[in-house]
Design an enzyme around this catalytic site. Structure first.
Site, mmCIF file in Angstrom:
data_model
loop_
_atom_site.group_PDB
_atom_site.id
_atom_site.type_symbol
_atom_site.label_atom_id
_atom_site.label_comp_id
_atom_site.label_asym_id
_atom_site.label_seq_id
_atom_site.Cartn_x
_atom_site.Cartn_y
_atom_site.Cartn_z
ATOM 1 N N THR A 25 34.658 4.982 13.935
ATOM 2 C CA THR A 25 33.515 3.964 14.536
ATOM 3 C C THR A 25 32.255 4.582 14.265
ATOM 4 O OG1 THR A 25 34.980 2.940 16.279
ATOM 5 C CG2 THR A 25 32.699 3.025 16.565
ATOM 6 N N HIS A 174 45.507 -1.503 15.519
ATOM 7 C CA HIS A 174 45.021 -0.307 16.300
ATOM 8 C C HIS A 174 45.878 -0.394 17.795
ATOM 9 C CE1 HIS A 174 42.899 2.909 18.045
ATOM 10 N NE2 HIS A 174 41.591 2.554 17.900
ATOM 11 N N ASN A 177 44.890 5.303 21.127
ATOM 12 C CA ASN A 177 43.664 5.997 21.696
ATOM 13 C C ASN A 177 43.027 5.092 22.889
ATOM 14 O OD1 ASN A 177 43.840 7.660 19.456
ATOM 15 N ND2 ASN A 177 41.984 6.931 18.361
ATOM 16 N N TYR A 179 43.395 1.707 23.771
ATOM 17 C CA TYR A 179 42.584 0.433 23.546
ATOM 18 C C TYR A 179 43.938 -0.410 23.988
ATOM 19 C CZ TYR A 179 38.807 3.086 22.055
ATOM 20 O OH TYR A 179 37.925 4.023 21.936
ATOM 21 N N ASN A 234 40.435 8.293 26.751
ATOM 22 C CA ASN A 234 40.220 7.250 27.568
ATOM 23 C C ASN A 234 41.441 7.087 28.899
ATOM 24 O OD1 ASN A 234 38.323 5.436 26.556
ATOM 25 N ND2 ASN A 234 39.569 4.961 24.524
HETATM 26 C C1 LIG Z 1 32.948 9.300 15.011
HETATM 27 C C2 LIG Z 1 34.421 9.257 15.365
HETATM 28 C C3 LIG Z 1 34.746 7.931 15.459
HETATM 29 C C4 LIG Z 1 36.163 7.401 15.631
HETATM 30 N N1 LIG Z 1 36.476 6.211 15.448
HETATM 31 C C5 LIG Z 1 37.771 5.742 15.459
HETATM 32 C C6 LIG Z 1 38.297 4.394 15.542
HETATM 33 O O1 LIG Z 1 37.370 3.430 15.204
HETATM 34 N N2 LIG Z 1 39.538 4.204 15.445
HETATM 35 C C7 LIG Z 1 40.460 5.069 15.755
HETATM 36 O O2 LIG Z 1 41.598 4.675 15.688
HETATM 37 N N3 LIG Z 1 40.154 6.471 15.595
HETATM 38 C C8 LIG Z 1 38.993 6.643 15.638
HETATM 39 N N4 LIG Z 1 38.417 8.036 15.633
HETATM 40 C C9 LIG Z 1 39.448 9.147 15.732
HETATM 41 C C10 LIG Z 1 39.679 9.687 14.082
HETATM 42 O O3 LIG Z 1 40.556 8.500 13.459
HETATM 43 C C11 LIG Z 1 40.804 10.953 14.080
HETATM 44 O O4 LIG Z 1 41.980 10.470 14.932
HETATM 45 C C12 LIG Z 1 40.229 12.053 14.833
HETATM 46 O O5 LIG Z 1 38.797 12.292 14.205
HETATM 47 C C13 LIG Z 1 40.853 13.163 14.576
HETATM 48 O O6 LIG Z 1 41.053 13.306 13.163
HETATM 49 P P1 LIG Z 1 40.210 14.599 12.286
HETATM 50 O O7 LIG Z 1 40.623 15.877 12.887
HETATM 51 O O8 LIG Z 1 40.794 14.604 10.927
HETATM 52 O O9 LIG Z 1 38.836 13.998 12.508
HETATM 53 C C14 LIG Z 1 37.062 8.320 15.626
HETATM 54 C C15 LIG Z 1 36.602 9.601 15.283
HETATM 55 C C16 LIG Z 1 35.389 10.311 15.199
HETATM 56 C C17 LIG Z 1 35.178 11.624 15.111
#
Ligand SMILES: Cc1cc2nc3c(=O)[nH]c(=O)nc-3n(C[C@H](O)[C@H](O)[C@H](O)COP(=O)(O)O)c2cc1C
Length: 360
Positions: A25, A174, A177, A179, A234
């Protein structure tokens, strides 16, 4: 054994690598949830990923709850997504849309008539909603009546049809997390005593109805599903993450879904289960399609998990923020740029589409 740069078949697509972009997001849609031209640039810049998964995209007005996150329920939204998918395809990429209903972690400020957000049960999450006028504590949601659930299922199916009509290659439901769908799955948030609460088949009933309806609408070979069995984000918890999600993975496998996307941070990551619980092995056994893992991975442990056979692909979130050419940087072992974390959400182009690729 394969590595991150080997191709992989996903439905009808042969993806050139296993470096996927995780859904993130970014709050760059309009206040009416309509995608903007900057979003096309953002995804186009990252199109060398084996697969792009979009930020969460709200499926209905009821599901809304994040400032300037996009939606996909109106014709105006479908039309505004088309340049995004066209830009990705012109750059040689493939993109799935993540379908999102926030459930109890929406806020009356987002709901028509300032209504309460909906959830499985009247149990508030601890924490704050990001409303248009700043952070406000989550409220106690209204428990959805059984008669209302078919409309929720339909909103996901219609969103999936809209995504395909906007040019997406598939969708990710989704279920992670904290939701709405995750709220039904895990026993910390689902206290129902009807056919949608209690025993595992009941807690999974709505998510599986959604998965079946989406698969019927656009094809299981274009339908993925995301879970986060141990993620406490959450205010979520479950008494038996391995058992709960093994059951779900078996059922999703029976529906023939193309992938299961498991958020399970590497040990030591701030989002990893404090007690060290790991579910990936059980889910690998239970699910026949492509298994994506995510959470705190980099190039080296990404290679390791794919070549060990524990997962087929790795989704990277934060590493993609400031490195649009992440695949190439991984390929040559280049250093990664660090994102400006103050510009993650709801800003302008700065900290969004102004991270350059490596100089040639
Ligand atoms: C800025 C940001 C926005 C995110 N938005 C979503 C989202 O819209 N949907 C989702 O399932 N996870 C979302 N996440 C979680 C990421 O998909 C991911 O699971 C998390 O960043 C861990 O992976 P990474 O270590 O590779 O960043 C978001 C994470 C970040 C940092």
């Amino acid at each position: 054994m394969p590595n991150l740069f080997d191709s992989i078949q996903l439905g009808s697509h042969l993806l050139p690598n296993r470096v996927f972009m995780a859904p993130m997001t970014r709050g760059r849609a309009t206040e009416a949830y309509v995608p903007t031209p900057a979003m096309a640039t953002y995804y186009e810049q990252r199109a060398s990923a084996g697969l792009l998964i979009t930020e969460g995209v709200q499926v209905s007005p009821q599901g809304v709850g994040w400032y300037r996150a996009p939606g996909i329920w109106s014709q105006a939204m479908v039309d505004a997504w088309r340049p995004v998918t066209a830009a990705v395809h012109d750059a040689g990429g493939r993109v799935y849309m993540q379908l999102w209903h926030l459930g109890r972690v929406s806020h009356p400020d987002y709901q028509a008539g300032a209504a309460l957000p909906v959830g499985p049960s009247a149990v508030a999450a601890a924490g704050d909603s990001h409303t248009p006028t700043g952070k406000k504590p989550y409220v106690v949601p209204r428990a959805l009546a059984v008669e209302e659930l078919p409309a929720v299922v339909d909103s996901f199916a219609q969103a999936a049809r809209n995504a395909i009509s906007a040019g997406f290659d598939g969708v990710e439901i989704h279920g992670a997390n904290g939701y709405l769908l995750d709220q039904f799955i895990r026993d910390g948030s689902n206290k129902r005593d009807d056919a949608y609460g209690g025993a595992l088949p009941n807690r999974w009933r709505l998510p599986l109805e959604v998965a079946a309806a989406v698969a019927a609408a656009i094809g299981p070979e274009r339908t993925g599903f995301r879970v986060s069995p141990t993620n406490g984000y959450n205010d979520m918890h479950d008494g038996d993450p391995v058992g709960t999600f093994r059951f779900g993975a078996e059922q999703l496998s029976k529906l023939g879904l193309v992938y299961l996307h498991v958020v399970e941070p590497v040990p030591g990551h701030m989002l990893a289960a404090a007690d060290g619980t790991q579910t990936l092995g059980a889910l690998r056994q239970a699910f026949d399609g492509v298994l994506i893992t995510n959470g705190g991975f980099g190039r080296d442990n990404g290679h390791e998990i794919v070549s060990s056979g524990a997962a087929d692909a790795v989704a990277f979130g934060v590493p993609f923020l400031a490195n649009p050419d992440l695949v190439q940087r991984f390929r040559i072992g280049a250093e990664l740029a660090a994102p400006d974390m103050a510009k993650l959400y709801a800003g302008d182009d700065s900290g969004y589409i102004d991270y350059p690729p490596m100089s040639q």
